[in-house]
Design a protein around this motif. Structure first.
Motif, mmCIF file in Angstrom:
data_model
loop_
_atom_site.group_PDB
_atom_site.id
_atom_site.type_symbol
_atom_site.label_atom_id
_atom_site.label_comp_id
_atom_site.label_asym_id
_atom_site.label_seq_id
_atom_site.Cartn_x
_atom_site.Cartn_y
_atom_site.Cartn_z
ATOM 1 N N LEU A 167 0.863 -1.173 0.000
ATOM 2 C CA LEU A 167 0.000 0.000 0.000
ATOM 3 C C LEU A 167 0.904 1.230 0.000
ATOM 4 O O LEU A 167 1.685 1.442 0.927
ATOM 5 C CB LEU A 167 -0.906 0.012 1.236
ATOM 6 C CG LEU A 167 -1.867 1.197 1.353
ATOM 7 C CD1 LEU A 167 -2.811 1.258 0.164
ATOM 8 C CD2 LEU A 167 -2.662 1.108 2.658
ATOM 9 N N ASP A 168 0.823 2.024 -1.055
ATOM 10 C CA ASP A 168 1.672 3.203 -1.259
ATOM 11 C C ASP A 168 0.815 4.440 -1.016
ATOM 12 O O ASP A 168 -0.018 4.805 -1.839
ATOM 13 C CB ASP A 168 2.217 3.160 -2.688
ATOM 14 C CG ASP A 168 3.281 4.213 -2.958
ATOM 15 O OD1 ASP A 168 3.575 5.007 -2.048
ATOM 16 O OD2 ASP A 168 3.821 4.211 -4.090
ATOM 17 N N VAL A 169 1.012 5.080 0.142
ATOM 18 C CA VAL A 169 0.165 6.191 0.568
ATOM 19 C C VAL A 169 0.769 7.513 0.086
ATOM 20 O O VAL A 169 1.902 7.837 0.416
ATOM 21 C CB VAL A 169 0.008 6.205 2.101
ATOM 22 C CG1 VAL A 169 -0.974 7.307 2.521
ATOM 23 C CG2 VAL A 169 -0.440 4.849 2.619
ATOM 24 N N GLY A 170 -0.011 8.264 -0.673
ATOM 25 C CA GLY A 170 0.538 9.467 -1.281
ATOM 26 C C GLY A 170 1.533 9.096 -2.363
ATOM 27 O O GLY A 170 2.658 9.587 -2.400
ATOM 28 N N ALA A 171 1.105 8.223 -3.272
ATOM 29 C CA ALA A 171 2.017 7.596 -4.239
ATOM 30 C C ALA A 171 2.583 8.568 -5.253
ATOM 31 O O ALA A 171 3.587 8.276 -5.906
ATOM 32 C CB ALA A 171 1.282 6.463 -4.964
ATOM 33 N N GLY A 172 1.953 9.732 -5.415
ATOM 34 C CA GLY A 172 2.475 10.718 -6.339
ATOM 35 C C GLY A 172 2.539 10.204 -7.761
ATOM 36 O O GLY A 172 1.660 9.495 -8.234
ATOM 37 N N VAL A 173 3.624 10.545 -8.456
ATOM 38 C CA VAL A 173 3.768 10.160 -9.858
ATOM 39 C C VAL A 173 4.489 8.831 -10.029
ATOM 40 O O VAL A 173 4.730 8.407 -11.155
ATOM 41 C CB VAL A 173 4.486 11.267 -10.661
ATOM 42 C CG1 VAL A 173 3.627 12.513 -10.737
ATOM 43 C CG2 VAL A 173 5.853 11.591 -10.060
ATOM 44 N N GLY A 174 4.866 8.160 -8.914
ATOM 45 C CA GLY A 174 5.266 6.774 -9.065
ATOM 46 C C GLY A 174 6.670 6.355 -8.716
ATOM 47 O O GLY A 174 7.108 5.287 -9.152
ATOM 48 N N GLY A 175 7.402 7.128 -7.911
ATOM 49 C CA GLY A 175 8.764 6.721 -7.565
ATOM 50 C C GLY A 175 8.861 5.350 -6.927
ATOM 51 O O GLY A 175 9.521 4.442 -7.454
ATOM 52 N N PRO A 176 8.205 5.113 -5.787
ATOM 53 C CA PRO A 176 8.259 3.777 -5.167
ATOM 54 C C PRO A 176 7.669 2.684 -6.051
ATOM 55 O O PRO A 176 8.187 1.564 -6.082
ATOM 56 C CB PRO A 176 7.448 3.962 -3.887
ATOM 57 C CG PRO A 176 7.560 5.415 -3.566
ATOM 58 C CD PRO A 176 7.552 6.099 -4.908
ATOM 59 N N ALA A 177 6.600 2.990 -6.773
ATOM 60 C CA ALA A 177 5.959 1.979 -7.623
ATOM 61 C C ALA A 177 6.918 1.483 -8.694
ATOM 62 O O ALA A 177 7.088 0.268 -8.893
ATOM 63 C CB ALA A 177 4.701 2.555 -8.269
ATOM 64 N N LEU A 178 7.573 2.392 -9.387
ATOM 65 C CA LEU A 178 8.494 1.994 -10.455
ATOM 66 C C LEU A 178 9.715 1.285 -9.891
ATOM 67 O O LEU A 178 10.229 0.338 -10.499
ATOM 68 C CB LEU A 178 8.915 3.223 -11.261
ATOM 69 C CG LEU A 178 7.794 3.958 -11.997
ATOM 70 C CD1 LEU A 178 8.350 5.155 -12.761
ATOM 71 C CD2 LEU A 178 7.052 3.018 -12.944
ATOM 72 N N ALA A 179 10.176 1.724 -8.736
ATOM 73 C CA ALA A 179 11.310 1.047 -8.105
ATOM 74 C C ALA A 179 10.953 -0.402 -7.779
ATOM 75 O O ALA A 179 11.754 -1.318 -8.006
ATOM 76 C CB ALA A 179 11.730 1.792 -6.838
ATOM 77 N N LEU A 180 9.759 -0.614 -7.255
ATOM 78 C CA LEU A 180 9.307 -1.975 -6.956
ATOM 79 C C LEU A 180 9.249 -2.828 -8.217
ATOM 80 O O LEU A 180 9.728 -3.965 -8.239
ATOM 81 C CB LEU A 180 7.929 -1.931 -6.306
ATOM 82 C CG LEU A 180 7.857 -1.877 -4.786
ATOM 83 C CD1 LEU A 180 6.419 -1.651 -4.349
ATOM 84 C CD2 LEU A 180 8.402 -3.156 -4.166
ATOM 85 N N LEU A 181 8.647 -2.290 -9.268
ATOM 86 C CA LEU A 181 8.512 -3.055 -10.508
ATOM 87 C C LEU A 181 9.876 -3.491 -11.034
ATOM 88 O O LEU A 181 10.030 -4.613 -11.528
ATOM 89 C CB LEU A 181 7.788 -2.226 -11.562
ATOM 90 C CG LEU A 181 6.323 -1.870 -11.294
ATOM 91 C CD1 LEU A 181 5.750 -1.090 -12.466
ATOM 92 C CD2 LEU A 181 5.493 -3.116 -11.036
ATOM 93 N N ASP A 182 10.857 -2.611 -10.943
ATOM 94 C CA ASP A 182 12.171 -2.938 -11.492
ATOM 95 C C ASP A 182 12.970 -3.872 -10.594
ATOM 96 O O ASP A 182 13.849 -4.591 -11.070
ATOM 97 C CB ASP A 182 12.963 -1.658 -11.738
ATOM 98 C CG ASP A 182 12.421 -0.868 -12.922
ATOM 99 O OD1 ASP A 182 11.581 -1.424 -13.664
ATOM 100 O OD2 ASP A 182 12.831 0.287 -13.109
ATOM 101 N N LEU A 183 12.691 -3.863 -9.303
ATOM 102 C CA LEU A 183 13.407 -4.749 -8.386
ATOM 103 C C LEU A 183 12.888 -6.180 -8.424
ATOM 104 O O LEU A 183 13.629 -7.129 -8.185
ATOM 105 C CB LEU A 183 13.303 -4.224 -6.949
ATOM 106 C CG LEU A 183 14.173 -3.020 -6.582
ATOM 107 C CD1 LEU A 183 13.796 -2.511 -5.202
ATOM 108 C CD2 LEU A 183 15.654 -3.374 -6.625
ATOM 109 N N LEU A 184 11.610 -6.356 -8.731
ATOM 110 C CA LEU A 184 10.994 -7.673 -8.624
ATOM 111 C C LEU A 184 11.567 -8.646 -9.645
ATOM 112 O O LEU A 184 11.647 -8.329 -10.833
ATOM 113 C CB LEU A 184 9.487 -7.579 -8.832
ATOM 114 C CG LEU A 184 8.663 -6.905 -7.737
ATOM 115 C CD1 LEU A 184 7.210 -6.848 -8.153
ATOM 116 C CD2 LEU A 184 8.815 -7.659 -6.422
#
Length: 481
Positions: A167-184
């Protein structure tokens, strides 16, 4: 497609998943009405996380691995081209091929200036399409790098499962989301939920649009204060007890400082964590937001329900810090993204619109009492910083976390590092007056490392209203992991 068809596909998948790879070409024959294999494949993709399945390159589905997430990570030297291209596509859609020049470029540069000025004044920012694009150009690359470093560390410490609900609270334009996708890795599963009420959600959805079939995502366009995290959880997921209704990771990325009561909001989201889950809070490295992050951390840890896992571990039981603790990590700069260079060059090439620094404050909190360092100091061996007033001018042994890079501000100055042991009433700084092979671990240690000081001289620094831990030729400093 009706619910009975979906149910039959699920039941067949559950029955066959541990027998052989699931092939939509086979399963469709077992379902009433024999839906097209493409329909079966789509259902399996949508249900992959709940069924614990990953899709292989050949189009079949196999059980996802259990256990901890293992990632390959060598740092971030640049913002990935594919992510930048998605931002460029949005900019082109908004301002045409020459978005960086003319009126569109002037408007974007002025909006980025306004964002920075409002931030420095502590004013709120009104999010619209232009603001979201400004964040994507100026902040997304460094936010991506920051999240990549911290998330990779969490994975390396075994804190993230390979079937990961976020759960990404205040996800904005996607910094944590993209980092997760690339790490997986390819065989991991991600169930990602973002809470983002502003126009930044439009950018985020565009950035997530190409996520592969092993990623399930949803953006909830609500305020963090209003959103109910339980609403994002499906009681049928995974079927493994209470944790099936909880998140493995809750992220607050650069958003706590924008909330009226950040401690109360974060405390509510802690309740949505699995018992072995992690709350990660990130903040810019500037003084106000970094100190504000520590205040929230202390609010959550002083009276429960959280334990500080890192970096500001409370080494002494039943002690809590009161020091200011302006603490942040720093990594190597990333390469200048082409979109920033285009915008900056069109505005005169002053560097005003280039942002490549990777500096950040962070806090990792847990509900299970786990800490990064499983150590309890002994007062017979080590002196707690809480008692520093009693041993000023004495030489003592200390256990401490390294909480800064070198803070000396001029060439030739004595190296200076912020320390903490979780009990300090005021800040403690290690000052290297005589470097030697016996104390070089202090300089070589990473931010957040545990260090053992032997025979360090403690002095009061009246000018800084802080304690100096003097490291000289008689002092030994070792990593104490």
């Amino acid at each position: 497609m009706n619910q009975d068809t979906r149910r039959q596909i699920r039941e067949n998948a559950q029955y066959l998943r541990n027998v052989r790879p699931l092939d939509p070409e086979e399963i469709h024959e077992y379902v009433e009405g024999e839906p097209h294999p493409a329909v079966v494949r789509q259902v399996l993709r949508e249900e992959a996380f709940d069924l614990g399945l990953v899709e292989r390159d050949d189009g079949t589905f196999v059980p996802a691995p259990d256990g901890r997430l293992a990632v390959s990570f060598d740092g971030v030297d640049r913002f990935p081209d594919d992510h930048e291209q998605r931002v460029l596509d949005l900019l082109t859609e908004w301002g045409g091929l020459e978005w960086a020049g003319g009126d569109s470029g002037d408007r974007l540069r002025e909006r980025i200036r306004d964002i920075k000025e409002r931030y420095l004044r502590g004013d709120s920012v009104e999010y619209d399409e232009l603001t979201a694009l400004g964040y994507a150009v100026y902040h997304l690359p460094d936010y991506y790098a920051v999240a990549s470093y911290v998330l990779a560390d969490l994975a390396a410490d075994g804190l993230l499962p390979s079937q990961l609900r976020v759960l990404d609270v205040g996800a904005g334009v996607g910094g944590p989301a993209l980092a997760l996708l690339d790490l997986l890795p390819d065989d991991a599963l991600l169930d990602y939920h973002a809470v983002e009420p502003s126009a930044a959600a439009d950018v985020l959805e565009a950035m997530l649009d190409d996520a592969d079939g092993n990623v399930r995502w949803e953006v909830h366009r609500e305020l963090a204060e209003d959103f109910d995290p339980e609403s994002a959880l499906d009681a049928t997921n995974r079927g493994d007890g209470d944790d099936a209704e909880a998140f493995d990771l809750v992220v607050f990325g650069n958003v706590l400082s924008e909330l009226d009561d950040p401690s109360a909001v974060a405390r509510r989201y802690l309740d949505a964590l699995a018992e072995d889950g992690t709350l990660l809070a990130l903040a810019p490295a500037d003084r106000n937001t970094a100190i504000g992050l520590r205040e929230v951390e202390r609010d959550l840890a002083d009276d429960g329900p959280a334990t500080v896992y890192a970096p500001t571990v409370r080494l002494w039981p039943h002690q809590s810090p009161e020091s200011e603790s302006w603490s942040f990590d720093r990594k190597a700069d990333i390469a200048v993204p082409s979109m920033q260079k285009r915008l900056d060059d069109a505005g005169g090439g002053t560097g005003e619109f280039v942002n490549t620094d990777v500096q950040y404050a962070y806090s990792v909190l847990r509900r299970d009492g786990r800490e990064k360092f499983d150590v309890t100091p002994d007062r017979g061996t080590h002196a707690p910083m809480a008692d520093a007033e009693q041993y000023v001018t004495d030489r003592v042994n200390l256990l401490a976390i390294k909480l800064s890079h070198d803070l000396s501000e001029r060439d030739g100055a004595n190296p200076l590092f912020l320390l903490g042991d979780g009990s300090q009433a005021v800040d403690h700084f290690a000052v290297v007056t005589e470097a030697s092979v016996l104390n070089e671990d202090l300089r070589r240690a990473d931010y957040g490392d545990l260090l053992a000081f032997e025979n360090a001289l403690v002095l009061w620094n009246d000018d800084e209203a802080a304690y100096n831990v003097v490291v000289d030729a008689e002092t030994v400093v070792d990593r104490a992991r």
